[in-house]
Design a protein around this motif. Structure first.
Motif, PDB file in Angstrom:
ATOM      1  N   HIS A 154       0.792  -1.217   0.000  1.00 58.29           N
ATOM      2  CA  HIS A 154       0.000   0.000   0.000  1.00 58.29           C
ATOM      3  C   HIS A 154       0.830   1.276   0.000  1.00 58.29           C
ATOM      4  N   GLU A 155       1.986   1.283   0.655  1.00 59.42           N
ATOM      5  CA  GLU A 155       2.797   2.497   0.690  1.00 59.42           C
ATOM      6  C   GLU A 155       3.299   2.860  -0.711  1.00 59.42           C
TER       7      GLU A 155
ATOM      8  N   GLN B   8      -4.934   0.344   7.668  1.00 57.80           N
ATOM      9  CA  GLN B   8      -4.285   1.514   8.271  1.00 57.80           C
ATOM     10  C   GLN B   8      -5.332   2.614   8.454  1.00 57.80           C
TER      11      GLN B   8
ATOM     12  N   TYR C 266      -5.246   2.855   2.059  1.00 55.65           N
ATOM     13  CA  TYR C 266      -4.937   2.685   3.478  1.00 55.65           C
ATOM     14  C   TYR C 266      -6.021   1.870   4.185  1.00 55.65           C
TER      15      TYR C 266
ATOM     16  N   HIS D 227      -4.212   6.444   9.047  1.00 55.92           N
ATOM     17  CA  HIS D 227      -3.757   7.085   7.808  1.00 55.92           C
ATOM     18  C   HIS D 227      -4.936   7.314   6.866  1.00 55.92           C
TER      19      HIS D 227
ATOM     20  N   ASP E 117      -5.906   7.536  -1.880  1.00 59.23           N
ATOM     21  CA  ASP E 117      -4.967   7.111  -0.837  1.00 59.23           C
ATOM     22  C   ASP E 117      -5.728   6.544   0.361  1.00 59.23           C
TER      23      ASP E 117
END
Length: 301
Positions: free
Chosen positions: A207-208, A253, A248, A256, A244
């Motif tokens: 994902h990053e 996440q 996330y 985030h 995004d």
């Protein structure tokens, strides 16, 4: 004629389904070009099963954008159609595109809806795609032209350029932005493709990297077009933030994701879904009020 471009990397167990879906098309005016960057025996598998029905090339090991560009360089068709090795087309895909091209000779890019499926081919859902008169710059605000649905006139790629190998990801989105900036595009308003969601090796598992790539492409779209209004710049940045947030969220996440959705809502109040996520992620008891189907559609646990 259509040149069907299929890049692959260690997907020998899956690519046959993609190729078969092309060979089973109701319109048989095509060539299949496979560029293989992997080392899992795909080459021998293709030669044994398909022989000269598939044009096979070894990739340079520089990634999927370079692999697609290599295939485009060998394409002889008037149209270049893209298909990822873990997706597949429905039988009338090329027939429907050919009919649309005959009816709309001014169009440089055709795309369609698609069905999301899991790794064993079970149907998940069909994402809604709004019909738009002006595809650009809306596609820069949020990509709705998925790679395996796209069919681009070869001369448009010759003029605008093929995939940008310098971006770190989302190279298909970057290309769709660039093509639609220069040429008209048209939606074929039905599902013609099955898209495997979260396939093995998919960038969405990392994902990053996916978030960084989305932000990079959005920034490039803004930098490449000085004619964009301030409103559209905010909309593009909000679209990247919203995307995004979804990535996330899919990665678990949530903090985030919440920050990203807050940014999207601040930049563009028309993104009401971002506000919904802000509420649901800020106070988790709200989720207890949601039916299961709503949670699935919103990607909430």
């Amino acid at each position: 004629m259509f040149s069907v471009v299929i890049p692959t990397f260690n997907r020998g167990a899956k690519i046959g389904h993609a190729i078969d879906s092309v060979l089973e098309q109701t319109l048989q005016k095509f060539e299949i070009i496979v560029v293989d960057d992997g080392s899992d025996g795909t080459e021998q598998l293709l030669r044994d099963k398909y022989g000269d029905r598939v044009r096979y090339f070894r990739g340079t090991g520089k990634g999927v954008a370079a692999a697609r560009n290599l295939a485009i360089g060998h394409a002889t068709g008037e149209w270049v159609a893209f298909l990822d090795s873990d997706d597949w087309w429905y039988p009338t895909k090329l027939e429907k595109v050919a009919a649309a091209a005959k009816a709309h000779p001014e169009i440089g890019l055709f795309y369609s809806k698609m069905d999301l499926v899991d790794e064993v081919g079970r149907y998940i859902r069909t994402p809604p795609i709004r019909t738009r008169r002006d595809v650009y710059p809306a596609v820069a605000e949020g990509n709705f032209i998925f790679n395996s649905t796209a069919v681009i006139r070869k001369e448009c790629l010759d003029v605008a350029g093929a995939f940008d190998t310098r971006v770190s990801g989302c190279e298909d989105w970057e290309l769709m932005i660039r093509i639609t900036r220069s040429f008209p595009a048209l939606l074929i308003d039905e599902s013609l493709v099955a898209y495997e969601l979260l396939s093995t090796g998919s960038l969405t598992r990392h994902h990053e990297k996916w978030v960084a790539a989305q932000d990079e492409v959005a920034a490039k779209a803004i930098a490449d077009d000085p004619t964009l209004s301030a409103d559209w710049i905010r909309r593009i940045r909000a679209g990247a933030a919203y995307a995004d947030g979804l990535v996330y969220l899919g990665a678990g996440q949530e903090r985030h994701a919440l920050d990203a959705f807050k940014t999207a809502w601040r930049l563009n109040r028309r993104r009401w879904r971002a506000a919904v996520y802000v509420v649901l992620l800020s106070w988790k008891p709200w989720r207890l009020l949601l039916p299961r189907r709503a949670k699935v559609l919103l990607r909430l646990s």
